[in-house]
Motif scaffolding. Structure first.
Motif, PDB file in Angstrom:
ATOM      1  N   PHE A 384       0.833  -1.194   0.000  1.00 51.27           N
ATOM      2  CA  PHE A 384       0.000   0.000   0.000  1.00 51.27           C
ATOM      3  C   PHE A 384       0.871   1.249   0.000  1.00 51.27           C
ATOM      4  O   PHE A 384       1.782   1.382   0.825  1.00 51.27           O
ATOM      5  N   VAL A 385       0.557   2.133  -0.939  1.00 52.96           N
ATOM      6  CA  VAL A 385       1.292   3.395  -1.022  1.00 52.96           C
ATOM      7  C   VAL A 385       0.310   4.544  -1.210  1.00 52.96           C
ATOM      8  O   VAL A 385      -0.821   4.350  -1.653  1.00 52.96           O
ATOM      9  N   LYS A 386       0.759   5.731  -0.867  1.00 49.66           N
ATOM     10  CA  LYS A 386      -0.039   6.941  -1.056  1.00 49.66           C
ATOM     11  C   LYS A 386       0.920   8.070  -1.405  1.00 49.66           C
ATOM     12  O   LYS A 386       1.874   8.316  -0.656  1.00 49.66           O
ATOM     13  N   ASP A 387       0.669   8.704  -2.553  1.00 56.78           N
ATOM     14  CA  ASP A 387       1.566   9.758  -3.033  1.00 56.78           C
ATOM     15  C   ASP A 387       3.005   9.253  -3.124  1.00 56.78           C
ATOM     16  O   ASP A 387       3.962   9.964  -2.812  1.00 56.78           O
ATOM     17  N   PHE A 432      -3.328   4.340  -3.152  1.00 57.88           N
ATOM     18  CA  PHE A 432      -4.532   5.058  -2.747  1.00 57.88           C
ATOM     19  C   PHE A 432      -4.778   6.292  -3.608  1.00 57.88           C
ATOM     20  O   PHE A 432      -5.921   6.650  -3.875  1.00 57.88           O
ATOM     21  N   SER A 433      -3.717   6.948  -4.040  1.00 56.86           N
ATOM     22  CA  SER A 433      -3.885   8.153  -4.853  1.00 56.86           C
ATOM     23  C   SER A 433      -4.468   7.805  -6.211  1.00 56.86           C
ATOM     24  O   SER A 433      -5.400   8.467  -6.690  1.00 56.86           O
ATOM     25  N   LYS A 440      -8.203   7.330 -17.069  1.00 62.99           N
ATOM     26  CA  LYS A 440      -8.105   6.001 -17.683  1.00 62.99           C
ATOM     27  C   LYS A 440      -7.026   5.150 -17.027  1.00 62.99           C
ATOM     28  O   LYS A 440      -6.971   3.932 -17.236  1.00 62.99           O
ATOM     29  N   ASP A 441      -6.151   5.795 -16.246  1.00 59.36           N
ATOM     30  CA  ASP A 441      -5.113   5.034 -15.535  1.00 59.36           C
ATOM     31  C   ASP A 441      -5.671   4.326 -14.309  1.00 59.36           C
ATOM     32  O   ASP A 441      -4.990   3.498 -13.712  1.00 59.36           O
ATOM     33  N   ASN A 442      -6.885   4.681 -13.933  1.00 62.61           N
ATOM     34  CA  ASN A 442      -7.559   4.034 -12.807  1.00 62.61           C
ATOM     35  C   ASN A 442      -8.552   3.022 -13.385  1.00 62.61           C
ATOM     36  O   ASN A 442      -9.606   3.404 -13.893  1.00 62.61           O
ATOM     37  N   PRO A 443      -8.250   1.719 -13.331  1.00 63.75           N
ATOM     38  CA  PRO A 443      -9.119   0.727 -13.987  1.00 63.75           C
ATOM     39  C   PRO A 443     -10.535   0.688 -13.439  1.00 63.75           C
ATOM     40  O   PRO A 443     -11.485   0.421 -14.179  1.00 63.75           O
TER      41      PRO A 443
END
Length: 577
Positions: A384-387, A432-433, A440-443
């Motif tokens: 899990f990553v954010k920014d 998370f970001s 379109k990069d978010n499936p």
């Protein structure tokens, strides 16, 4: 209408004169070629025949080609490579698939490859020592989606959770809770020693026990105290886990207690069966490989001959203190499943259990005498990553990120979809970001937006071209008007739903559904974008009622396929964004 079912039926009816061997027909299959230049659908039938009788596969293919030309909806047949038979299907046959989608044709939406086979899918099975961590969530989503796929494909599926409520982890839990109980009584903060569970979630349990027992547990001996509080503690932990599962949309049919195997003497019974088969013996294991363990000593113990079934070595059945090992409980649990009549046992295990795969398969083979199929799958880790930065662990849990930590950030639909965008045996990065981006990069957004866009197309037609909508609603549309190359390719993709569903079930890979939905959305969005610059590609064309009606049928077919795919993997389609 299922085009693959229709073609296979016609292929067999005509080709059976050339080959009457039922085993051949069971082994051969239909596939979608990766290269569209190789036709729409391909079969390896000729190569399967040739491999069995020693004939030339291309000669066999050519014989089939002559006969199969009788099938009316085949436009072209080509023999390719070592003997593949490639079929090009006429456009009108593909158009029939649109009507099947719109009419809820059972042959299209359900694929009976399971034929009632009883399958037990055991997944999650997290130790009841606290809330679920997010690694368990991946196995939960994978197992739940797989069970849904199998059910839709004609398997008789039971979703099961194995409660590890016996063993050292429960002893550790009880020690931890007892300290929280003393803390609740005294009001003074206790220090949780290393090795115990430090999470704040145990404070509530300690307070509940204090309210029920008061000071009574303090003077009891350890054994009596543990008996008093064990059921309370385990039930409280299960309540936390079940709440997390509900938040993920995961529901099990059976929660099976490991402790019940000890209490019912089923472990002894299972061990005895294996002893009678000559698979249990007293022996000495070699020292552990790798780093030297100074505490290891050569000792005779009761062992299971798992190496006879492909395991790396034989496994201990008893611990040093004479109590049953975890594997011994696995004997009894596997026998219980077999006794319940399951034909296939599927296990979804976490990344830290990869070493258990061969021994579980050995247990099933030994007890099932080779008649029970087992399929053990590993769910790898989630990063899990954010920014761009790794997310810190949960304070509440003490040492890991919980499911509730994630569901507080994003919806269960996003979690479920993202968890299925990568093979379960590969590490998954959850950003998370990115999952919150509308791009379109978010499936997840990409597929959901496709569903919303189809709804918008139909809503606009109702408002601006009501005559076209009336024709569509009355099924008075001419699908032959859907003739652009882009439309035909999208229709072919929609028509492949039954094949994707069947492959997902047979391979135990529900992620194929997510990949497929992304592909459908991509092709649909591409046509929509073409319409921005070229009116010929627009879905709503005010001066062409008939073409608009046909494209409304296409739009609704896209919507239904996306909604159907979402339903299988447990995601709710959005009507607006």
């Amino acid at each position: 209408m299922n085009i693959f079912k229709d073609l296979w039926t016609d292929l067999k009816n005509i080709g059976y004169e050339l080959c009457q061997d039922d085993d051949i027909w069971d082994q051969a299959n239909l596939e979608i070629p990766k290269d569209p230049l190789n036709g729409d659908i391909s079969t390896n039938l000729a190569m399967i025949i040739a491999a069995k009788d020693g004939s030339n596969p291309r000669e066999v293919s050519l014989k089939f080609k002559e006969r199969l030309a009788e099938i009316p909806y085949i436009a072209h047949i080509e023999v390719a490579g070592p003997g593949f038979i490639n079929f090009t299907i006429k456009a009108e046959k593909w158009h029939e698939c649109i009507r099947s989608i719109l009419n809820d044709d059972k042959d299209f939406w359900e694929v009976d490859v399971g034929r009632g086979e009883k399958v037990n899918v055991e997944y999650v099975s997290a130790n009841p020592t606290g809330p679920m961590h997010i690694g368990h969530a991946r196995g939960a989503v994978y197992g739940d989606a797989l069970a849904n796929v199998l059910s839709l494909c004609g398997y008789n599926v039971t979703k099961e959770y194995y409660i590890n409520d016996a063993g050292t982890q429960i002893d550790t839990l009880l020690d931890s809770v007892f300290l929280r109980y003393k803390e609740a009584l005294s009001g003074e903060v206790v220090v949780i020693p290393e090795g115990l569970y430090p999470g704040d979630y145990l404070k509530d349990v300690g307070q509940k026990i204090a309210a029920e027992f008061g000071q009574a547990l303090i003077d009891m001996n350890t054994r009596e105290m543990r008996q008093k509080i064990k059921n309370i503690v385990v039930n409280e932990m299960l309540a936390l886990i079940k709440a997390d599962l509900r938040d993920l949309g995961v529901h099990h049919d059976v929660f099976f207690s490991e402790q019940s195997l000890h209490d019912s003497n089923k472990i002894n019974d299972a061990v005895k069966i294996l002893e009678e088969k000559g698979l249990i013996y007293k022996g000495v294991l070699p020292p552990p490989k790798g780093k030297i363990d100074e505490n290891w000593e050569e000792k005779e113990q009761l062992l299971f001959k798992s190496s006879e079934y492909g395991d790396d070595q034989d496994r201990p059945v008893q611990k040093n203190d004479g109590t049953w090992s975890y594997l011994a409980a696995d004997f009894a649990y596997a026998k219980d499943k077999i006794d319940r009549g399951f034909d296939t046992l599927v296990y979804i295990l976490g990344a830290d259990h990869s070493g258990y795969v061969k021994r579980i398969q050995a247990v099933i083979n030994a007890l099932g005498e080779g008649k029970i199929r087992s399929d053990v799958r590993i769910s790898q880790l989630v990063n899990f990553v954010k920014d761009g930065e790794p997310i810190k662990m949960s304070k509440r849990s003490g040492n890991f990120m919980t499911v509730s930590d994630v569901t507080n950030e994003v919806s269960k639909d996003i979690i479920r979809f993202i968890m299925l965008t990568r093979r379960n045996d590969m590490t998954l990065d959850f950003d998370f970001s990115k999952v919150k981006e509308q791009s379109k990069d978010n499936p997840v957004f990409y597929v959901q937006y496709a569903h919303v866009r189809t709804k918008s197309i139909i809503a606009k037609a109702i408002e601006t071209i009501p005559e076209a909508y009336k024709k569509f609603a009355a099924s008075e549309f001419d699908l032959s008007l859907l003739s652009t190359e882009e439309e035909i390719q999208l229709i072919k993709l929609l028509a492949s739903w039954p094949k994707v569903l069947a492959l997902s079930a047979k391979s135990c890979e529900p992620q194929r559904i997510a990949y497929y939905l992304i592909d459908v959305a991509s092709r649909f969005h591409s046509i929509w974008n073409l319409g921005k610059e070229n009116n010929d590609y627009r879905f709503n064309i005010e001066d062409d009622v008939d073409l608009t009606a046909a494209r409304l049928a296409l739009a609704e077919s896209i919507r239904k396929v996306i909604a159907g795919g979402f339903s299988v993997i447990g995601v709710k389609p959005l009507d607006k964004m």
